[in-house]
Design an enzyme around this catalytic site. Structure first.
Site, PDB file in Angstrom:
ATOM      1  N   HIS A 235      39.665 -31.082  28.175  1.00  0.00           N
ATOM      2  CA  HIS A 235      39.362 -31.788  27.046  1.00  0.00           C
ATOM      3  C   HIS A 235      38.365 -32.919  27.200  1.00  0.00           C
ATOM      4  O   HIS A 235      38.291 -33.550  26.203  1.00  0.00           O
ATOM      5  CB  HIS A 235      40.943 -32.450  26.548  1.00  0.00           C
ATOM      6  CG  HIS A 235      41.946 -31.355  26.050  1.00  0.00           C
ATOM      7  ND1 HIS A 235      41.898 -31.092  24.428  1.00  0.00           N
ATOM      8  CD2 HIS A 235      42.623 -30.429  26.734  1.00  0.00           C
ATOM      9  CE1 HIS A 235      42.978 -30.143  24.571  1.00  0.00           C
ATOM     10  NE2 HIS A 235      43.254 -29.520  25.824  1.00  0.00           N
TER      11      HIS A 235
ATOM     12  N   ASP B 119      32.491 -38.799  25.621  1.00  0.00           N
ATOM     13  CA  ASP B 119      33.941 -38.440  25.052  1.00  0.00           C
ATOM     14  C   ASP B 119      33.777 -36.631  25.081  1.00  0.00           C
ATOM     15  O   ASP B 119      32.599 -36.030  24.595  1.00  0.00           O
ATOM     16  CB  ASP B 119      33.904 -38.920  23.715  1.00  0.00           C
ATOM     17  CG  ASP B 119      35.288 -39.173  23.208  1.00  0.00           C
ATOM     18  OD1 ASP B 119      36.341 -38.598  23.902  1.00  0.00           O
ATOM     19  OD2 ASP B 119      35.739 -40.008  22.409  1.00  0.00           O
TER      20      ASP B 119
END
Ligand code: GDG
Length: 458
Positions: free
Chosen positions: A153, A361
């Site tokens: 992730h 991110d």
């Protein structure tokens, strides 16, 4: 149809309100049967491996408690103080301690011991995130021959950064025990290949299969989405509408700019405040026309670097407010707490600008939620960091370099004066992709790719 065994550090039960990821995985568990396994979040004196099964709304979860050592070394240590900073390109914050690495391996072995008896021969096994890199290899050692996929992730760091991790080779080799590894973007896939090919002597075949000795693993770039339909519905809820009214009233005609992030150094909050301050200084005529609302629920509070960011931001918000506030106006509302999702939906909708400027991110779901919550007739503008995985899918946002206060300031100005037609045009492209490539699309892409991996000796 195969059952699905989801394995991740934390487990989300079948009840209550959840984010998109949990909702999508719950739906898969309900449709196909299976179990979601992981840490309960609870601490016990001595690890026992005792499993707590729960069944809620057709979803079975199985959790284990961890002991102090595990939590300190595996979770607070290796996961949060070693891997998280390194994988977000912050080797200055990464702590390399053999105890952490040892605790991480030990805890993964414990997870493998506990979950392997629950896996049946036809099950698809889907392991999530950086807490669990070695789990697949540990399952193989315990005789699990199933198809096992892994999804990361967070970003995968460039080779030159990864080599600073003493256990890099061991971890990457362990990852090759999976059949399929998923990343959010092609950039992270390339970085992974770069390490395997240049540091370990692997080769890439057919564009998506890495081969190293007898191991063969498929790679996929598969960006996670949100449950866009659910989020749009949340925006229509009573709470969201009331929040919208309350927030709009509170800014008395000014343009609201919103940021929503876990309090984490990767999210670029300090740089965001500085970019906003730059906007206030560069545009004195606009000064009292905007308000920045930053919602930042604390996370990982027992790690030093997280305590430091909290006090840095408090200081910065105080300084900027002190320097610029007027009798009837405060430039930054900095809120250190979390809110229910329907409240967030109302806040997003009330905001003329969504300011999403992480320094790095994996994806960033807030960017997609902001888009999903907008009024089609009068949408707000998304300002998005180039360094969020989401930037690749969202070229119609205003993309900025979050390290440049000037770029951020220019983007805020551009968003404020953007004509309605342009806002609508950009939003229509953004929402189309947010809706099409939603969380169910993501889950299906991954599980279909895992099912398509040929049967081979494992
Ligand atoms: C990791 C990766 C990747 C935030 N504040 C509140 C709240 N949130 C929700 C948001 C959003 C979620 O948390 C945050 O998701 P992000 O994607 O922005 O970031 P991470 O938590 O760092 O997640 C990231 C993601 O995994 C998925 O793969 O995109 O790159 O770092 O849904 O809305 N939710 C509630 N109250 C809050 O105050 N209820």
């Amino acid at each position: 149809m195969s059952r699905i065994i989801v394995i991740s550090n934390r487990v989300s039960t079948g009840g209550g309100a959840h984010g998109g990821l949990a909702t999508a995985l719950h739906a898969a568990l309900r449709e196909n049967g299976g179990i979601w396994f992981g840490w309960s979040g609870e601490r016990v004196e001595q690890f026992t491996g005792l499993i707590n099964f729960q069944r809620e709304n057709g979803v079975t979860t199985a959790t284990v408690d961890l002991d102090d050592h595990d939590i300190e070394e595996y979770y607070n240590g290796y996961a949060n103080r070693t891997l998280w900073p390194l994988f977000h390109y912050r080797i200055d914050l990464a702590e390399y301690e053999r105890d952490f690495a040892g605790g991480y391996q030990r805890t993964n072995k414990r997870f493998a011991d506990t979950v392997s008896p629950l896996i049946e021969p036809e099950d698809l096994v889907w392991v999530h995130d950086y807490h669990m890199f070695p789990l697949g290899a540990e399952l193989r050692k315990r005789g699990v021959r199933n198809r096992i996929g892994f999804f990361l992730h967070i970003p995968w760091p460039p080779r030159r950064l990864l080599v600073t991790l003493p256990e890099a080779e061991e971890l990457v080799k362990a990852l090759l025990a999976y059949d399929l590894i998923g990343f959010h973007t092609p950039e992270w896939v390339e970085s992974f290949c770069d390490y395997v090919c240049h540091e370990l002597g692997g080769t890439l075949e057919g564009g998506n299969e890495l081969v190293l000795g007898k191991r063969r693993v498929r790679l996929i770039a598969c960006p996670i989405g949100i449950d866009a339909a659910e989020f749009a519905k949340l925006t229509e809820s009573d709470t969201a509408r009331q929040t919208f009214e309350r927030v709009r009233e509170s800014v008395v005609g000014r343009a609201l700019i919103v940021g929503v992030d876990r309090l984490d150094y990767s999210k670029g909050l300090e740089e965001r405040f500085l970019g906003y301050e730059r906007f206030l200084t560069d545009n004195p005529e606009e000064r009292k026309e905007v308000v920045l609302l930053q919602i930042a629920p604390p996370s990982r509070a027992s790690v030093d670097s997280y305590q430091r960011i909290r006090s840095t931001l408090e200081g910065l918000a105080g300084r900027i407010n002190g320097a610029h506030a007027a009798l009837d106006w405060v430039p930054i509302r900095y809120v250190n707490q979390g809110y229910p999702r329907d409240v967030l939906a109302g806040v997003y909708r009330a905001s003329k600008i969504g300011l999403v400027t992480p320094l790095r991110d994996g994806m960033n779901l807030v960017a997609k939620e902001y888009v999903a919550a907008q009024d089609p007739e009068d949408p707000g503008v998304l300002i998005l960091s180039r360094f969020a995985g989401a930037a690749e899918q969202m070229p119609d946002a205003l993309l900025v370099n979050p390290y440049s206060a000037e770029e951020m300031s220019d983007a805020i100005r551009q968003a404020l004066i953007m004509p309605r037609e342009e806002r609508i045009r950009r939003w229509e492209t953004l929402i189309r992709d947010v809706q099409e490539q939603d969380v169910v699309w993501w889950r299906t892409q991954f599980t279909e790719a895992l099912k398509a991996v040929p049967e081979r000796a494992r």
